[in-house]
Write an enzyme that holds these catalytic residues in place. Structure first.
Site: not given
Length: 540
Positions: A453, A169
């Site tokens: 996150d 990603r």
């Protein structure tokens, strides 16, 4: 005197790191420079289009499926390219940053896929950006090991095990990489992460029987997916691998993208492999886009918004139906629990919640789901094994029973829960603790037994902002105000100082994190992304 000719290479402005010459070769820097010159102007146009669309949402307080792409949705003849063998079975995916220890543990975890994250689970220090690339190259060449300096424990890839397939990603379109310049401009972080990874690993992965696979974050429209597709086409031609080698899974984690799922798959149809339902960024996107919409769009505490809430269920069921209609994988959300080594009772309760969540996803037709910790892999695997058996996926479940109207996706006012004072306290606590770690270069942080996150920090600061601007009154009679947020933040700062001690407190970035959280939570001018002002403060 004429101006100097532009450099054919991306120019590095950073302290030299160990082994960076293996990643920042002249050939790789030339490729990144070419990506920048070809695609950065369109990226800038699309970021401007985001702002225009946000202004339109502020004016209308609504969204709808796009009339100009109705023909794409109505055409039943197209599907995405068949999944390559390495991505055909995705029943459990583990996520995490690309530090050396995580790289080994994720590949060994027993999950089918590892989301190797240069985005929300990675603070983009130059060291994380470059050494993350080194770690992935070492993993593919099986030259990776790690010894923890504190515990002395050693980590290495298992010789006899099938390693997880990597889906990398890159950063979202909104972030730049300040350490790489082309013609005096910072290169988009997405093109740096993608470019370096693809250049070094595309052929290597094909030789291993896999390929360069990507998760695409923060996508807001089908035009942004079209840009990525054009990047893929150019990149494959540039390095000489067959067209269609790339496969991309798009995170449907913005409210605008939820109205364009079919169009996004269509734009990427030769390279698409699936869509993913991302919870926290999706909620953050609702707050961001509908922040002028009054009490109708006020969300309760983040943990009160479960995937069974009507508007969240509409989103996930539409995602499954869309994916299976077009032959793509539907990947479910995150199980973020971090098992405690000391409290078996906490673990048992959490494991049951994880099991129920994964049972629901498998039962709804998802082909796989995410976990944040290796201990959760067997739990999620069991849930999907019960439904899938020996089949690699359940794309044959077309979910033709699902019919979602445009208004259902934004029916936030259907929720029964309301914001609470404890919810405000939790948002402040998690926000400060996460931002402090991020400023030290950590993007995946265990806080209160959950792996958090950047999406966590975004929903936390967004809820504080929304509750204050909507004039929410909590159950204890206190009203959400800037003064209350400052008081709670000051109390949390003192609590942290008492918890970790004055010396550790002074060595951290606690005051800076406190100040940044209040800035992005209280400013009248709502920052599009917390990571934009945070990046300016990020230590290298």
């Amino acid at each position: 005197m004429s101006a100097p000719a532009p450099s054919p290479l991306a120019v590095v402005h950073a302290e030299t790191l160990p082994r960076q010459e293996e990643v920042l070769t002249d050939a790789a820097l030339a490729f990144v420079a070419e990506l920048h010159r070809r695609f950065a102007p369109r990226r800038a146009e699309l970021l401007a289009r985001r702002a225009e669309r946000r202004a339109e949402i502020a004016r209308t307080s609504t969204l709808d499926f796009l009339p100009e792409t109705a023909a794409v949705r109505a055409d039943d003849s197209w599907t995405v390219a068949p999944a390559p063998a390495a991505l055909n079975d995705r029943r459990v995916e583990i996520t995490g940053p690309t530090d050396r220890k995580m790289t080994i543990n994720a590949l060994n975890s027993g999950a089918r896929v590892w989301l190797a994250d240069f985005e929300d689970a990675s603070a983009p220090t130059w060291e994380n950006v470059i050494l993350g690339q080194v770690n992935l190259i070492d993993a593919y060449t099986r030259n990776i090991d790690f010894t923890d300096a504190g515990s002395g424990k050693s980590y290495a890839l298992k010789d006899d095990a099938e390693l997880a397939t990597v889906v990398m990603r890159p950063r979202g379109w909104h972030l730049n990489e300040r350490h790489l310049l082309v013609d005096g401009e910072q290169v988009p972080g997405a093109l740096v992460d993608f470019g370096l990874y693809f250049f070094h690993n595309a052929q290597r992965l094909l030789d291993l029987g896999k390929g360069p696979y990507f998760y695409l974050p923060k996508t807001e429209s089908y035009l942004e997916a079209r840009l990525w597709n054009d990047v893929f086409v150019f990149a494959q031609e540039y390095v000489g691998v067959p067209q269609g080698t790339v496969r991309a899974t798009v995170l449907i984690e913005t409210i605008t993208a939820a109205y364009e799922m079919e169009e996004i798959l269509y734009e990427l149809r030769d390279h698409a492999s699936g869509l993913n339902a991302g919870r926290w960024d999706y909620l953050f996107s609702i707050v961001k886009n509908f922040r002028d919409g009054g009490t109708k769009f006020v969300l309760p505490d983040r943990n009160a918004v479960t995937m069974t809430a009507p508007f969240m269920r509409a989103y996930t069921e539409l995602l499954v139906r869309t994916c299976h209609k077009r032959g793509a994988h539907a990947i479910g959300g995150m199980a973020a629990f971090i098992p405690s080594r000391r409290d078996a009772e906490v673990n048992q309760v959490a494991f049951e919640k994880v099991r129920a969540d994964k049972d629901r996803e498998a039962g709804d037709g998802f082909d796989g789901s995410w976990v944040a910790h290796p201990d959760l892999v067997p739990i999620a695997m069991e849930s999907f094994d019960k439904v899938l058996g020996d089949r690699p996926h359940q794309k044959d479940r077309l979910r033709e029973d699902v019919h979602v109207e445009a208004a259902e996706l934004i029916a936030v006012d259907s929720l029964k829960a309301s914001p609470t004072y404890d919810g405000l306290v939790n948002a402040v606590q998690v926000g400060i603790r996460y931002i402090e770690a991020w400023l030290r270069g950590l993007g995946a942080v265990a806080i209160f037994n959950l792996m958090e996150d950047a999406a966590t920090a975004e929903i936390s600061r967004s809820q504080i902002w929304q509750w204050i601007n909507a004039g929410v009154e909590f159950e204890n009679g206190e009203k959400a105000t800037p003064e209350l947020a400052r008081r709670v933040a000051a109390e949390e700062l003192e609590s942290i100082r008492a918890e970790i001690g004055a010396e550790a407190f002074a060595a951290g970035h606690w005051q800076q994190a406190h100040d940044l959280l209040l800035q992005v939570a209280l400013d009248d001018d709502y920052a599009d992304f917390l990571t934009l002002p945070a990046y300016e403060r990020l230590a290298d």
